[in-house]
Design a protein around this motif. Structure first.
Motif, short mmCIF file in Angstrom:
data_model
loop_
_atom_site.label_atom_id
_atom_site.label_comp_id
_atom_site.label_asym_id
_atom_site.label_seq_id
_atom_site.Cartn_x
_atom_site.Cartn_y
_atom_site.Cartn_z
N VAL A 27 0.87 -1.17 0.00
CA VAL A 27 0.00 0.00 0.00
C VAL A 27 0.91 1.22 0.00
O VAL A 27 1.84 1.30 0.81
CB VAL A 27 -0.88 0.01 1.28
N GLU A 28 0.67 2.15 -0.90
CA GLU A 28 1.52 3.34 -0.96
C GLU A 28 0.94 4.43 -0.04
O GLU A 28 -0.27 4.66 -0.01
CB GLU A 28 1.60 3.87 -2.39
N VAL A 29 1.85 5.07 0.69
CA VAL A 29 1.44 6.14 1.60
C VAL A 29 2.42 7.29 1.43
O VAL A 29 3.63 7.10 1.60
CB VAL A 29 1.47 5.67 3.09
N ALA A 30 1.92 8.46 1.07
CA ALA A 30 2.78 9.64 0.94
C ALA A 30 2.40 10.60 2.06
O ALA A 30 1.22 10.95 2.23
CB ALA A 30 2.57 10.30 -0.41
N LEU A 31 3.40 11.01 2.83
CA LEU A 31 3.08 11.84 4.00
C LEU A 31 4.30 12.63 4.45
O LEU A 31 5.44 12.30 4.09
CB LEU A 31 2.52 10.98 5.15
N LEU A 35 -6.01 10.60 9.30
CA LEU A 35 -5.14 11.61 8.68
C LEU A 35 -5.40 11.70 7.18
O LEU A 35 -5.34 12.79 6.60
CB LEU A 35 -3.67 11.30 8.97
N ALA A 36 -5.72 10.55 6.55
CA ALA A 36 -6.04 10.57 5.11
C ALA A 36 -7.35 11.32 4.88
O ALA A 36 -7.45 12.16 3.98
CB ALA A 36 -6.13 9.15 4.57
N ALA A 37 -8.33 11.06 5.75
CA ALA A 37 -9.62 11.75 5.61
C ALA A 37 -9.47 13.25 5.84
O ALA A 37 -10.23 14.05 5.29
CB ALA A 37 -10.63 11.16 6.61
N ALA A 38 -8.47 13.62 6.64
CA ALA A 38 -8.23 15.03 6.91
C ALA A 38 -7.37 15.69 5.82
O ALA A 38 -7.03 16.86 5.91
CB ALA A 38 -7.53 15.19 8.27
N GLY A 39 -7.00 14.90 4.82
CA GLY A 39 -6.19 15.45 3.74
C GLY A 39 -4.73 15.61 4.11
O GLY A 39 -3.98 16.30 3.41
N ARG A 40 -4.30 14.96 5.20
CA ARG A 40 -2.91 15.13 5.65
C ARG A 40 -2.00 14.01 5.13
O ARG A 40 -0.79 14.10 5.24
CB ARG A 40 -2.87 15.14 7.19
N VAL A 41 -2.62 12.92 4.63
CA VAL A 41 -1.86 11.76 4.15
C VAL A 41 -2.51 11.31 2.84
O VAL A 41 -3.73 11.35 2.73
CB VAL A 41 -1.96 10.61 5.20
N ASP A 94 -4.64 3.10 -0.41
CA ASP A 94 -5.73 2.47 0.36
C ASP A 94 -5.44 2.68 1.86
O ASP A 94 -4.66 1.93 2.46
CB ASP A 94 -5.80 0.98 0.03
N ALA A 95 -6.04 3.71 2.42
CA ALA A 95 -5.67 4.10 3.79
C ALA A 95 -6.10 3.07 4.84
O ALA A 95 -5.46 2.99 5.89
CB ALA A 95 -6.28 5.47 4.11
N SER A 96 -7.13 2.28 4.57
CA SER A 96 -7.63 1.38 5.62
C SER A 96 -6.60 0.32 6.04
O SER A 96 -6.30 0.19 7.23
CB SER A 96 -8.93 0.72 5.20
N PRO A 97 -6.03 -0.44 5.08
CA PRO A 97 -5.02 -1.41 5.53
C PRO A 97 -3.79 -0.73 6.11
O PRO A 97 -3.16 -1.27 7.04
CB PRO A 97 -4.69 -2.20 4.26
N ALA A 98 -3.42 0.42 5.57
CA ALA A 98 -2.27 1.15 6.14
C ALA A 98 -2.56 1.50 7.59
O ALA A 98 -1.70 1.39 8.48
CB ALA A 98 -1.99 2.40 5.32
#
Ligand SMILES: CC(C)(COP(=O)(O)OP(=O)(O)OC[C@H]1O[C@@H](n2cnc3c(N)ncnc32)[C@H](O)[C@@H]1OP(=O)(O)O)[C@@H](O)C(=O)NCCC(=O)NCCS
Length: 453
Positions: free
Chosen positions: A401-405, A423-429, A433-437
């Motif tokens: 899963v790719e995560v840019a932050l 944090l993804a929902a807040a637009g910070r990340v 696919d934020a759920s498995p991360a």
């Protein structure tokens, strides 16, 4: 407990020399930047002649009164673990008074799973109001972070007067705190009533017991740090310069075998208009077992002539909430509290445990250049993570899963205090696919820090 001469180790057993850090030279880039403006940035030995003026300036910066000679002596005696640094303007009329102050030391921060990592604790950040907004704080913060990196500390941490100050340096609120105001007559105890006994002890006895007990429990809770001894004197009122120490009452809980497993120190404020409505302030409560926790909280909530109990720096997920019949008897206020700044991503990420297996391809940005880069975190079924580099231009590994932050967001999520999905929902990340991360980074208990520093 002394922490000045200890050598701290990171997760790989590499030494971070806490004693050498105390006297390491100031960061050259910050020194040169300040020197261009006619300011001198230097280490101030705690045992030296410049320390009293440095301390007076810190007191003024935090809106306190002038320190007495006795208070200066007491502070000096209890501050040997600190690296103390000042910025000096040679033109100020008070000889030896700095215009900027900062203190730091290499502490130990507990991370999810029970490891403790060397972490540069930063404190006493002040700039004289005559010299504000000229970049002195920025130079000092960047300077101390530079010194921490040079010492090999993988993390930095602090508690703050204002929430808006430290994000710019990569710090993020990583463990929130809860302040409780409990209407005791409404709460009604429904928790366990363990065997054993609660007894009053002297404040001096509490001071003796609290430091080793905290050492035994601090690795259970992410966010806690090793506490320098002077802090315990503050809670117990055993510092010779403590204000109204006699107002503090100390109790211990001993289990059925007579072993002391918990301690609490509190004060009572009488209500002259209604003697049944005094209020209690809990300075510190430390429990080594669930029984100790239940027994001490029950004791406090059932005190006669008391209508309200106040306690701060609690977890956002206190068992206490489930030990009272009326949860609305408690007014709980949440606040950002323990701030963390990752300085070394692989060391930090390999030291903590994780909530679920998975592979994350992390693209981390860091405006200060300490910890940015591309990393692959692989977590196995036991929650152990290993970090490898993710080459520029290479595709993310299959199944990852790719995560840019930013480093701020990674630091915010590091102790498990906020979900990567939040944090993804807040637009910070950003994530494929934020759920498995988020499941990988989750931890089953909320991080907490029980002191200010
Ligand atoms: C907070 C304090 C240390 C700032 O010192 P300073 O030398 O004026 O700060 P700088 O000029 O270096 O400013 C650095 C950055 O922080 C910002 N900043 C400074 N004070 C700020 C504040 N109170 N709120 C929001 N931003 C602030 C500046 O705008 C600047 O931003 P930028 O560099 O990203 O453009 C100083 O005002 C102070 O001593 N306050 C009272 C004591 C205190 O609260 N200390 C902090 C303890 S945790």
């Amino acid at each position: 407990m002394t922490i000045d001469t200890e050598t701290r180790h990171d997760a790989d057993g590499r030494a971070v020399d806490a004693a050498a850090y105390l006297v390491a030279p100031v960061d050259e880039r910050s020194r040169a930047r300040l020197a261009e403006n006619g300011l001198d940035y230097r280490v101030v030995p705690v045992a030296g002649d410049d320390y009293p003026q440095w301390l007076q300036v810190v007191a003024r910066g935090f809106q306190d009164g002038e320190r007495t000679d006795e208070q200066v002596a007491s502070s000096r005696e209890r501050s040997a673990y600190r690296r103390v640094t000042g910025v000096y303007d040679p033109a100020v009329p008070i000889a030896g008074a700095p215009v900027g102050t900062i203190a730091s030391w290499i502490g130990q921060l507990t991370v999810p799973g029970g490891a403790a990592l060397p972490s540069c604790a930063i404190s006493a950040v002040t700039v004289a109001p005559t010299h504000r907004r000229r970049g002195i704080a920025r130079a000092m913060l960047e300077g101390e972070l530079g010194a921490a990196v040079a010492a090999g500390a993988p993390l930095a941490m602090l508690t703050v007067s204002e929430s808006t100050l430290y994000g710019r340096y990569g710090f993020a609120p990583a463990a929130a705190s809860a302040s409780w105001r409990i209407e005791t007559k409404r709460a009604a105890w429904i928790g366990p009533r363990p065997d054993g006994r609660v007894d009053f002890i002297t404040r001096e006895r509490l001071r003796e017991l609290v430091a080793p007990m905290h050492e035994r429990v601090r690795l259970r809770v992410a966010g806690e740090i090793d506490v320098p001894g002077g802090f315990w004197d503050g809670f117990a009122g055993t510092n010779p310069t403590a204000e109204k120490p006699g107002e503090k009452r100390a109790v211990q809980y001993a289990d059925a075998d007579g072993e002391v497993r918990g301690l609490a120190i509190y004060s009572v404020k009488e209500n002259h208009d209604d003697f049944t409505k005094a209020s209690v302030n809990v300075a510190y409560l430390l429990a080594e077992t669930d029984d100790a926790y239940a027994a001490l909280w029950r004791f406090l909530l059932e005190l006669d002539l008391v209508a309200e109990v106040n306690a701060g720096e609690l977890s956002v997920d206190e068992p206490l909430r489930w030990m009272i019949a009326d949860q609305r008897a408690a007014t709980v206020t949440l606040r950002d509290h323990q701030y963390v700044r990752i300085l070394d991503v692989p060391t930090a990420l390999e030291a903590r445990r994780y909530g679920a297996p998975g592979t994350l391809a992390l693209d981390v940005s860091d405006a200060l250049g300490h910890a940015g880069g591309r990393f692959v975190l692989t977590v196995d079924g036991d929650g152990h993570g290993t970090v490898s580099s993710w080459d520029d231009g290479a595709a993310a590994p299959d199944g990852s899963v790719e995560v840019a932050l930013g480093i701020e967001e990674l630091s915010a999520a590091y102790l498990g205090g906020v979900s990567l999905a939040t944090l993804a929902a807040a637009g910070r990340v950003r994530s494929t696919d934020a759920s498995p991360a988020a499941r990988v980074f989750a931890w089953h208990t909320a991080p907490r820090l029980s002191i200010w520093y």
